[in-house]
Design an enzyme around this catalytic site. Structure first.
Site, mmCIF file in Angstrom:
data_model
loop_
_atom_site.group_PDB
_atom_site.id
_atom_site.type_symbol
_atom_site.label_atom_id
_atom_site.label_comp_id
_atom_site.label_asym_id
_atom_site.label_seq_id
_atom_site.Cartn_x
_atom_site.Cartn_y
_atom_site.Cartn_z
ATOM 1 N N ARG A 185 -9.651 -11.531 -4.026
ATOM 2 C CA ARG A 185 -9.730 -10.087 -4.258
ATOM 3 C C ARG A 185 -10.111 -9.758 -5.704
ATOM 4 O O ARG A 185 -10.301 -8.596 -6.047
ATOM 5 C CB ARG A 185 -8.404 -9.412 -3.925
ATOM 6 C CG ARG A 185 -8.024 -9.508 -2.469
ATOM 7 C CD ARG A 185 -6.759 -8.720 -2.188
ATOM 8 N NE ARG A 185 -6.181 -9.080 -0.918
ATOM 9 C CZ ARG A 185 -6.557 -8.590 0.257
ATOM 10 N NH1 ARG A 185 -7.527 -7.692 0.320
ATOM 11 N NH2 ARG A 185 -5.971 -8.987 1.362
ATOM 12 N N ASN A 188 -13.203 3.561 -1.864
ATOM 13 C CA ASN A 188 -12.277 2.448 -1.674
ATOM 14 C C ASN A 188 -12.843 1.690 -0.480
ATOM 15 O O ASN A 188 -12.594 2.059 0.667
ATOM 16 C CB ASN A 188 -10.856 2.934 -1.400
ATOM 17 C CG ASN A 188 -9.886 1.781 -1.220
ATOM 18 O OD1 ASN A 188 -10.282 0.640 -1.019
ATOM 19 N ND2 ASN A 188 -8.608 2.084 -1.281
ATOM 20 N N HIS A 234 -8.837 1.176 -5.807
ATOM 21 C CA HIS A 234 -8.012 0.288 -4.978
ATOM 22 C C HIS A 234 -6.572 0.740 -5.143
ATOM 23 O O HIS A 234 -6.114 0.967 -6.265
ATOM 24 C CB HIS A 234 -8.153 -1.176 -5.415
ATOM 25 C CG HIS A 234 -9.511 -1.721 -5.164
ATOM 26 N ND1 HIS A 234 -9.939 -2.114 -3.921
ATOM 27 C CD2 HIS A 234 -10.549 -1.904 -6.011
ATOM 28 C CE1 HIS A 234 -11.181 -2.531 -4.006
ATOM 29 N NE2 HIS A 234 -11.584 -2.413 -5.264
ATOM 30 N N TYR A 241 0.795 -1.232 0.000
ATOM 31 C CA TYR A 241 0.000 0.000 0.000
ATOM 32 C C TYR A 241 0.825 1.277 0.000
ATOM 33 O O TYR A 241 0.260 2.371 -0.069
ATOM 34 C CB TYR A 241 -0.958 0.004 1.193
ATOM 35 C CG TYR A 241 -1.915 -1.160 1.159
ATOM 36 C CD1 TYR A 241 -2.951 -1.202 0.233
ATOM 37 C CD2 TYR A 241 -1.769 -2.242 2.022
ATOM 38 C CE1 TYR A 241 -3.830 -2.279 0.186
ATOM 39 C CE2 TYR A 241 -2.641 -3.326 1.981
ATOM 40 C CZ TYR A 241 -3.663 -3.330 1.058
ATOM 41 O OH TYR A 241 -4.527 -4.395 1.001
#
EC number: 4.2.1.10
Length: 155
Positions: free
Chosen positions: A117, A80, A106, A28
């Site tokens: 996912r 998100n 995302h 991330y």
């Protein structure tokens, strides 16, 4: 002649996004949620709009934010939903019910990750989905949303 008030875009972030910058930085990145919110505010302002940024780890509260966006006649939603993207029919249904132009974001490329996912319920309620651009996906989402609703950059 009075200037009309800025239109609002709701930027909704779901579970664990409050941990940005410290949670799995290899996936991330190192940007924090405050960085995302500043980027969204700056990008929205370029179109004379306001970004109303919200984060919740609770599904029902995210649904309440979507309903509020409808009640306040928001111009659009950038969402998100984090892990709820892959599990929440309720978020999908809320987005479908309010009929507000929505872009799903995302930070990571969900298709390069675990197979669970690869499916998103919220994507089906959005006119576009962005993934894998890091936090820059939010800037791209607001630009795309502005184009969709006909907002022009302010000089």
């Amino acid at each position: 002649m009075a200037e009309r008030p800025a239109e609002t875009i709701y930027v909704l972030n779901g579970p664990n996004l409050n941990l940005l910058g410290t949670r799995e930085p290899e996936t991330y990145g190192h940007a924090r949620l405050a960085d995302v919110e500043a980027l969204c505010a700056q990008t929205a302002a370029q179109f004379g709009m306001k970004a109303d940024c919200r984060q919740s780890n609770r599904e029902g509260e995210l649904i309440d934010f979507i309903h509020e966006a409808h009640a306040k006649k928001a111009a659009g939603i950038v969402i998100n939903a984090g892990g709820y993207s892959h599990t929440s029919i309720a978020l999908h249904d809320a987005l479908m019910a309010v009929k507000i132009p929505t872009v799903e974001v995302h930070i990571s490329n969900i298709y390069a990750r675990e197979s669970f996912r690869h499916h998103s319920f919220t994507a089906r309620a959005a006119f576009a989905t962005l993934c894998g651009f890091g936090i820059d996906g939010y800037r791209l989402a607001i630009n795309g949303l502005a184009a969709r609703i006909g907002a022009k950059p302010k000089a």
